[in-house]
Scaffold this motif. Structure first.
Motif, PDB file in Angstrom:
ATOM      1  N   ILE A 152      39.094  40.040  35.588  1.00 42.00           N
ATOM      2  CA  ILE A 152      39.020  39.306  34.320  1.00 42.00           C
ATOM      3  C   ILE A 152      40.136  39.774  33.396  1.00 42.00           C
ATOM      4  CG2 ILE A 152      37.641  38.987  32.224  1.00 42.00           C
ATOM      5  CD1 ILE A 152      35.168  38.967  33.986  1.00 42.00           C
ATOM      6  N   GLY A 153      40.431  41.055  33.428  1.00 45.93           N
ATOM      7  CA  GLY A 153      41.515  41.580  32.599  1.00 45.93           C
ATOM      8  C   GLY A 153      42.868  41.041  33.011  1.00 45.93           C
TER       9      GLY A 153
ATOM     10  N   SER B 292      35.707  43.363  36.475  1.00 42.77           N
ATOM     11  CA  SER B 292      36.271  43.529  35.133  1.00 42.77           C
ATOM     12  C   SER B 292      37.787  43.640  35.184  1.00 42.77           C
ATOM     13  CB  SER B 292      35.660  44.741  34.437  1.00 42.77           C
ATOM     14  OG  SER B 292      35.979  45.922  35.150  1.00 42.77           O
TER      15      SER B 292
ATOM     16  N   ILE C 172      31.532  45.862  40.069  1.00 47.91           N
ATOM     17  CA  ILE C 172      31.617  45.633  38.618  1.00 47.91           C
ATOM     18  C   ILE C 172      33.005  46.008  38.107  1.00 47.91           C
ATOM     19  CG2 ILE C 172      30.762  46.441  36.379  1.00 47.91           C
ATOM     20  CD1 ILE C 172      27.969  46.561  37.658  1.00 47.91           C
ATOM     21  N   ILE C 173      33.542  47.119  38.590  1.00 45.06           N
ATOM     22  CA  ILE C 173      34.870  47.552  38.163  1.00 45.06           C
ATOM     23  C   ILE C 173      35.936  46.555  38.635  1.00 45.06           C
ATOM     24  CG2 ILE C 173      36.627  49.344  38.532  1.00 45.06           C
ATOM     25  CD1 ILE C 173      34.294  51.379  38.548  1.00 45.06           C
TER      26      ILE C 173
END
Length: 63
Positions: free
Chosen positions: A24-25, A21, A17-18
């Motif tokens: 995506i950033g 994200s 998950i990290i």
């Protein structure tokens, strides 16, 4: 041993998950396509050119 496997699976899920994200950033999110068309705003004008032969023949007739 089963509690260790559960903890490891949870840790792997959190890491995924990290990483997702963070990815995506970096790519600045989801790109939404523009639905409107770009209009060509160039101004076109036509220049009317007079025919020199017509004006010359008119001048000859007057003289």
């Amino acid at each position: 041993m089963q509690s260790l496997k559960k903890a490891f699976r949870l840790l792997c899920l959190l890491v995924l998950i990290i990483l997702a994200s963070f990815g995506i950033g970096l790519s600045s999110g989801i790109v939404i396509p523009v639905s409107r068309k770009r209009e060509d705003n160039t101004i076109t004008t036509e220049l009317v050119e007079s025919n020199n032969e017509d004006t010359d023949s008119q001048n000859e007739q007057k003289t």
